[in-house]
Design an enzyme around this catalytic site. Structure first.
Site, mmCIF file in Angstrom:
data_model
loop_
_atom_site.group_PDB
_atom_site.id
_atom_site.type_symbol
_atom_site.label_atom_id
_atom_site.label_comp_id
_atom_site.label_asym_id
_atom_site.label_seq_id
_atom_site.Cartn_x
_atom_site.Cartn_y
_atom_site.Cartn_z
ATOM 1 C CB CYS A 2 -1.470 12.039 0.246
ATOM 2 S SG CYS A 2 -0.401 10.646 -0.092
ATOM 3 N NE ARG A 27 -6.017 13.217 4.293
ATOM 4 C CZ ARG A 27 -7.156 12.994 3.659
ATOM 5 N NH1 ARG A 27 -8.254 13.572 4.066
ATOM 6 N NH2 ARG A 27 -7.212 12.196 2.620
ATOM 7 C CD1 TRP A 74 1.452 7.748 5.672
ATOM 8 C CD2 TRP A 74 0.594 6.415 4.103
ATOM 9 N NE1 TRP A 74 1.330 6.477 6.203
ATOM 10 C CE2 TRP A 74 0.812 5.653 5.264
ATOM 11 C CE3 TRP A 74 0.055 5.789 2.974
ATOM 12 C CZ2 TRP A 74 0.506 4.290 5.338
ATOM 13 C CZ3 TRP A 74 -0.250 4.446 3.041
ATOM 14 C CH2 TRP A 74 -0.021 3.705 4.219
ATOM 15 C CG ASN A 100 -4.131 12.889 -1.712
ATOM 16 O OD1 ASN A 100 -2.987 13.316 -1.734
ATOM 17 N ND2 ASN A 100 -5.075 13.381 -0.933
ATOM 18 N N GLY A 101 -3.480 8.876 -3.815
ATOM 19 C CA GLY A 101 -3.969 7.647 -4.444
ATOM 20 C C GLY A 101 -2.835 6.837 -5.036
ATOM 21 C CD GLU A 481 -10.969 -0.356 18.723
ATOM 22 O OE1 GLU A 481 -10.715 -1.121 17.772
ATOM 23 O OE2 GLU A 481 -10.699 0.858 18.690
ATOM 24 C CE LYS A 485 -7.838 2.596 18.880
ATOM 25 N NZ LYS A 485 -8.854 2.715 17.924
ATOM 26 C CD GLU A 488 -4.719 2.715 16.187
ATOM 27 O OE1 GLU A 488 -4.559 2.934 14.994
ATOM 28 O OE2 GLU A 488 -5.838 2.748 16.738
ATOM 29 C CG HIS A 504 -8.134 -24.077 21.458
ATOM 30 N ND1 HIS A 504 -8.280 -25.455 21.502
ATOM 31 C CD2 HIS A 504 -9.231 -23.563 22.060
ATOM 32 C CE1 HIS A 504 -9.419 -25.749 22.086
ATOM 33 N NE2 HIS A 504 -10.021 -24.623 22.435
ATOM 34 C CE LYS A 603 -9.574 9.614 12.128
ATOM 35 N NZ LYS A 603 -9.820 8.632 13.215
HETATM 36 C C1 AGP Z 1 -8.336 3.025 14.197
HETATM 37 O O1 AGP Z 1 -7.768 3.366 15.416
HETATM 38 C C2 AGP Z 1 -7.403 2.770 13.139
HETATM 39 N N1 AGP Z 1 -6.520 3.858 12.931
HETATM 40 C C3 AGP Z 1 -7.913 2.099 11.875
HETATM 41 O O2 AGP Z 1 -7.990 0.766 12.180
HETATM 42 C C4 AGP Z 1 -9.244 2.565 11.261
HETATM 43 O O3 AGP Z 1 -10.295 2.218 12.092
HETATM 44 C C5 AGP Z 1 -9.415 1.900 9.874
HETATM 45 O O4 AGP Z 1 -8.386 2.345 9.032
HETATM 46 C C6 AGP Z 1 -10.749 2.167 9.250
HETATM 47 O O5 AGP Z 1 -10.968 3.528 9.028
HETATM 48 P P1 AGP Z 1 -12.405 4.038 8.669
HETATM 49 O O6 AGP Z 1 -13.272 3.820 9.862
HETATM 50 O O7 AGP Z 1 -12.230 5.490 8.353
HETATM 51 O O8 AGP Z 1 -12.893 3.241 7.503
#
Ligand code: AGP
Length: 608
Positions: A2, A27, A74, A100-101, A481, A485, A488, A504, A603
């Site tokens: 949010c 965000r 959100w 927010n929260g 990673e 990427k 997501e 395995h 974000k």
């Molecule tokens: C990254 O591409 C992601 N959107 C997500 O995994 C992100 O890295 C994670 O939420 C941690 O965020 P931060 O680095 O702001 O703590």
């Protein structure tokens, strides 16, 4: 997650709120709304969907007035819907609030308020807060907010306005970021600085427990005891331009192309005037370095993957065991904290709730916390004992790219500095690694020149339903990673494996033409990786290798390749991930999605 914007001043509030919210779109959100004090009454408008939907519905009846609050939501409690969108309001529509929260005890408060005759219009946890403020309101808005918050358990950044107190906004924070922007004859609240940059660069970062009251020409901040808090005014020196797309179609692509400069800046920021690595500003002394017995790294998502790479780097340079854990698991373990632990919490935003909880737990057990973050003034940076900043510049895209590579660089530089002070790192290795780091921006630029080849490959792969990534040793971090990427933003199912783990279990997933990305940067492991490639190829897999030109064994077994410059093991994860970031971006574009607004993602994940 949010976003909040609040405005009091001499200009029309609605356009400022909408522009500010637009800057927070990155965000992630699913509905938006604003509330403006218009002719003595609160004009509240909220819509499910993107901000453009709200703009459209306001096009011919924009609320007029110079005080207002706005929000992008959100969903956590209650589906994305107009009636669940913020601002929420009390029954006679004289108080409105954005939040927010998460309010953890909202159900019992809601039941109690219902028993007191309150009626609810939404399914949200937030609505109890505005009703509580209503319950306590006797003419003093700040007092009512403080009383309401004393009943609440959970995390919040809130911003409240009332038609009974025109010309004033009240806000408060706990475990969720909030800043006060200072203007000339106007003041602001926002959950993140980019929302304010068009209007002001002078901000106060609120701390947990703070309650702030703003009018057009006054800012008053009180701490959790109700005493004046005396927060310092910070000047934001990065440019609003840095948070704009600058000609690129998407923030994600822009941020990938910014990696050479981000690496250069971050490297330079850790060098003294004489060009020596310098971490003395965070209290790293020879005595501290020699006393380290173990390192513990926590983070979430991409930041966790930086920690996985960091494990290999720090074990090599420090000669001590390194434990790396996802913060959401660490916080619910009964982790052992010992004297001599080096504790590093990685987070681009510096606001991630799980990482913050892990930091607090470790701190309570006696650890000295180093926050590795990109955001100056973030909650992590303020709660940690020491901060290492990635100087990546604002990262707007939900998919983290330049933050990841600069996080690994910082861990590498920290490892080199500590390794030298401890005498655990070979001097020649340190020198050659530093020399290589100085060439790294150009090596990344070289990778970026392969963009067209990567796009061509990605466009073909983007039709796949599953894509697997594997690598050995530090390349495993890149596999994890690269896979994250891809999934997501392109929504292609993907998993990253340690190559040795294939037989395995995961090898059962391989069928004719299953795409597999093999990352191979370490010469001593080329032979092993080539065997893994053959194993999956024998089951029909189609192999895309990411490796240097000299990796003949790997290239001979692969179907196609993305060539990266030759580099050492310690530097490799910073380089080998770049083509995979482009690959994910291109797969996403080819499938017709927006990489900057991936579904269901935010974000900055400021809730648990
Ligand atoms: C990254 O591409 C992601 N959107 C997500 O995994 C992100 O890295 C994670 O939420 C941690 O965020 P931060 O680095 O702001 O703590």
């Amino acid at each position: 997650m949010c976003g909040i914007v609040g405005y009091v001043g001499h200009r029309q509030a609605a356009p400022i709120l909408l522009d500010g919210l637009e800057k927070l779109e990155y965000r992630g959100y699913d509905s938006a709304g604003i509330s403006v004090l218009s002719g003595g009454v609160l004009d509240i408008c909220k819509e499910k969907g993107r901000l453009s939907v709200l703009r459209e519905s306001l096009k011919n009846n924009m609320p007029t007035g110079t005080v207002g609050i706005g929000h992008t939501r959100w969903a956590t409690h209650g589906a994305p819907a107009d009636f669940n969108a913020h601002p929420h309001f009390n029954m006679d529509r004289t108080i409105s609030l954005v939040h927010n929260g998460i309010i953890e005890n909202y159900q019992s408060l809601r039941d109690w308020l219902i028993s007191m005759g309150y009626e609810f219009r939404s399914e949200t946890d937030t609505e109890v807060v505005v009703q509580l403020v209503d319950y306590y309101f006797k003419g003093d808005l700040r007092r009512a907010v403080e009383q309401a918050l004393s009943k609440i358990r959970g995390s919040y950044a809130i911003c409240v306005m009332s038609s009974h107190c025109p010309g004033m906004l009240v806000a408060a924070r706990k475990d969720s970021p909030l800043v006060v922007g200072k203007g000339d004859g106007e003041n602001f609240f926002a959950s993140d600085v980019p929302a304010l940059l068009k209007c002001t660069r002078d901000v106060y970062y609120l701390e947990d427990g703070d309650v702030a009251e703003i009018t057009a020409d006054r800012i008053s901040i009180f701490n959790s005891y109700g005493a004046p808090a005396g927060r310092t005014l910070s000047h934001i020196d990065w440019d609003a331009e840095a948070a704009e797309k600058g000609g690129y179609p998407h923030f994600m692509l822009k941020e990938i192309y910014e990696e050479p400069e981000a690496i250069e800046r971050t490297f330079r920021s850790k060098l003294s005037e004489s060009g020596e690595l310098n971490f003395s500003d965070i209290g790293i002394t020879e005595e501290l370095a020699k006393g380290i017995n173990r390192a513990v790294i926590v983070g979430c998502g991409t930041a966790y993957h930086a920690g996985v790479a960091g494990k290999y780097i720090l074990e090599r340079l420090l000669g001590v065991p390194v434990e790396v854990d996802v913060a959401s698991e660490y916080r619910y373990r009964d982790p052992i904290v010992r004297p001599g632990d080096l504790f590093v919490a990685i987070s681009q935003s510096g606001e991630t709730a799980d990482t913050l909880a892990a930091m607090r737990l470790a701190k309570a057990k006696g650890a000295r916390i180093i926050s590795l973050t990109n955001v100056v003034g973030s909650t992590h940076s303020r709660e940690a004992d020491a901060v290492i900043y990635t100087v990546a510049g604002p990262e707007i895209a939900v998919a983290s790219t330049k933050a990841y590579t600069t996080q690994i660089l910082c861990l590498l530089l920290l490892g080199l500095a500590l390794g030298r002070l401890r005498g655990s790192a070979d001097q020649q290795l340190c020198r050659s690694t530093l020399e290589e780091i100085s060439r790294l921006p150009d090596m990344i630029r070289q990778v970026l020149t392969s963009d067209k080849d990567i796009r061509r490959i990605a466009y073909r792969y983007s039709a796949a339903s599953d894509i697997y990534f594997f690598g050995r040793n530090i390349d495993w971090a890149t596999a994890l990673e690269g896979s994250l990427k891809l999934k997501e933003i392109s929504y292609i199912h993907s998993e990253g494996f340690a190559a040795g783990e294939l037989k395995h279990g995961p090898i059962a997933l391989i069928e004719q033409d299953t795409p597999v990305v093999a990352i191979a940067t370490e010469q001593r492991l080329f032979e092993k990786l080539a065997s893994n490639i053959k194993e999956v190829k024998a089951r029909g897999a189609n192999i895309l290798a990411v490796c240097p030109a000299g990796a003949d064994l790997v290239l001979d077994s692969a179907d196609e390749s993305i060539i990266i410059p030759e580099c050492s093991e310690l530097v490799s994860p910073i380089l080998s991930v770049v083509p995979l970031q482009l690959f994910a971006y291109d797969c996403c574009i080819s499938r017709g999605y927006d990489p900057d607004k991936p579904r269901n993602l935010a974000k900055s994940v400021t809730v648990e």
